[in-house]
Design an enzyme around this catalytic site. Structure first.
Site, PDB file in Angstrom:
ATOM      1  CE  LYS A 286      -6.412 -15.484  -1.407  1.00  0.00           C
ATOM      2  NZ  LYS A 286      -5.507 -14.319  -1.298  1.00  0.00           N
TER       3      LYS A 286
ATOM      4  CE1 TYR B  35      -7.047 -14.159  -4.585  1.00  0.00           C
ATOM      5  CE2 TYR B  35      -4.957 -12.986  -4.743  1.00  0.00           C
ATOM      6  CZ  TYR B  35      -6.253 -13.071  -4.268  1.00  0.00           C
ATOM      7  OH  TYR B  35      -6.738 -12.065  -3.474  1.00  0.00           O
TER       8      TYR B  35
ATOM      9  CB  THR C 181      -2.645  -9.026   2.323  1.00  0.00           C
ATOM     10  OG1 THR C 181      -3.923  -9.585   2.031  1.00  0.00           O
ATOM     11  CG2 THR C 181      -2.652  -8.460   3.722  1.00  0.00           C
TER      12      THR C 181
ATOM     13  CB  VAL D 224      -4.985 -17.629   1.085  1.00  0.00           C
ATOM     14  CG1 VAL D 224      -3.800 -16.664   1.079  1.00  0.00           C
ATOM     15  CG2 VAL D 224      -4.568 -18.953   0.435  1.00  0.00           C
TER      16      VAL D 224
END
Length: 299
Positions: free
Chosen positions: A168, A139, A51, A208
């Site tokens: 994540k 992640y 992001t 998240v």
């Protein structure tokens, strides 16, 4: 619910955007963003994630953004620094810098594009864990990396490396998340806003979040309600948030719709770095309508 290894990051971590102005990082806006999240009570911030447009940040910029966010937060919220790379040595370098800056943990994306084997994944994360004692959040996002870190590999990593504390989970598979929960004591965090409630139902401890950039308190209300055993309340929040997650984030690749929303809400200019680019008028109209439907903008 049983305690897991990375309870430090239970709750809502917001994967924050990186504001730009004329192609450069806008430090004033980034500072305001950190302050706003601290005021909102956001549990943790993850700068320099997907992001935050980490693929277009230079390594120097990545280190500066992480350091800036740590310094600006001054302990008011936790920092999960995005310091992943598809080069193990670069990931180690940026993670060491994040540790020095005062980050509470690191978000480490699975190496992308080079598609390592499961053994390669294991060695990559083991090398990171050996190089620094910063808590690691793995992640796993096969849609971006083109390869899946299998539950068995995560279990092997967790057993060998005590500082790997959480995952994540962005595979979109509740079966895979259930396997991870069964095989490890890793803290599972949703990598998809819309799957936060389903993931918590099988043992997840939070998210998240992308939509947390605009409605952190609502996302935290969902997570806190479920954690407190208020399942009906959590379900109500899920139903309220779901259209925002689906309709806004489904318009284009993240963070394009989010930065569009931020601009429409008057919280920034929405500038991105190529290859991310603004959406067309129809796409912007969809984002606007979603914000209107949620009650964030007037029709």
């Amino acid at each position: 619910m049983a305690a897991t290894r990375g309870e430090l990051f239970a709750g809502v971590t917001v994967a924050i955007i990186t504001p730009f102005k004329n192609g450069e990082v806008d430090w004033d806006e980034l500072g305001k963003l950190v302050d706003w999240h601290c005021e909102q009570g956001t549990d943790a911030l993850a700068p320099c994630g997907t992001t935050g447009e980490s693929p277009t940040l230079t390594h120097d910029e990545n280190e500066r953004v992480v350091s800036f966010v740590c310094e600006r937060a001054r302990g008011r919220t936790k920092i999960m620094a995005g310091t992943g790379s598809n080069s193990t040595s670069e990931a180690i370098r940026m993670t060491k810098a994040a540790k020095k800056a005062g980050a509470n943990g690191t978000l480490q994306v699975g190496p992308y594009y080079n598609k390592p084997t499961q053994e390669g994944y294991f060695r990559h994360f083991a090398a990171l864990a050996e190089a620094t004692d910063l808590p690691i959040v793995v992640y796993n996002i096969p849609g971006r990396t083109a390869s899946n870190i299998l539950p068995e590999t995560l279990a092997r990593m967790a057993e060998a490396c005590p500082t790997i504390v959480a995952v994540k989970e962005a595979t979109g598979s509740l079966d895979q998340a259930s396997q991870v929960a069964a095989l490890t004591d890793l803290t599972i965090l949703s990598g998809d806003d819309s799957l936060t409630l389903p993931l918590m139902s099988i043992g997840g401890k939070g998210v998240v979040s992308v939509v947390g950039n605009i409605v952190p308190r609502d996302m935290m209300a969902l997570v806190k309600a479920f954690a407190a055993g208020k399942f009906e309340e959590a379900l109500q929040w899920h139903r309220k948030l779901f259209p925002l997650c689906r309709d806004m984030l489904g318009v284009a690749t993240n963070p394009i719709p989010l930065k569009t929303a931020v601009k429409l809400l008057g919280r920034g200019n929405g500038e991105m770095r190529l290859p991310m680019c603004p959406i067309d008028a129809a796409g912007e109209a969809k984002v606007r309508q979603t914000l209107v439907n949620y009650g964030l903008l007037k029709a």
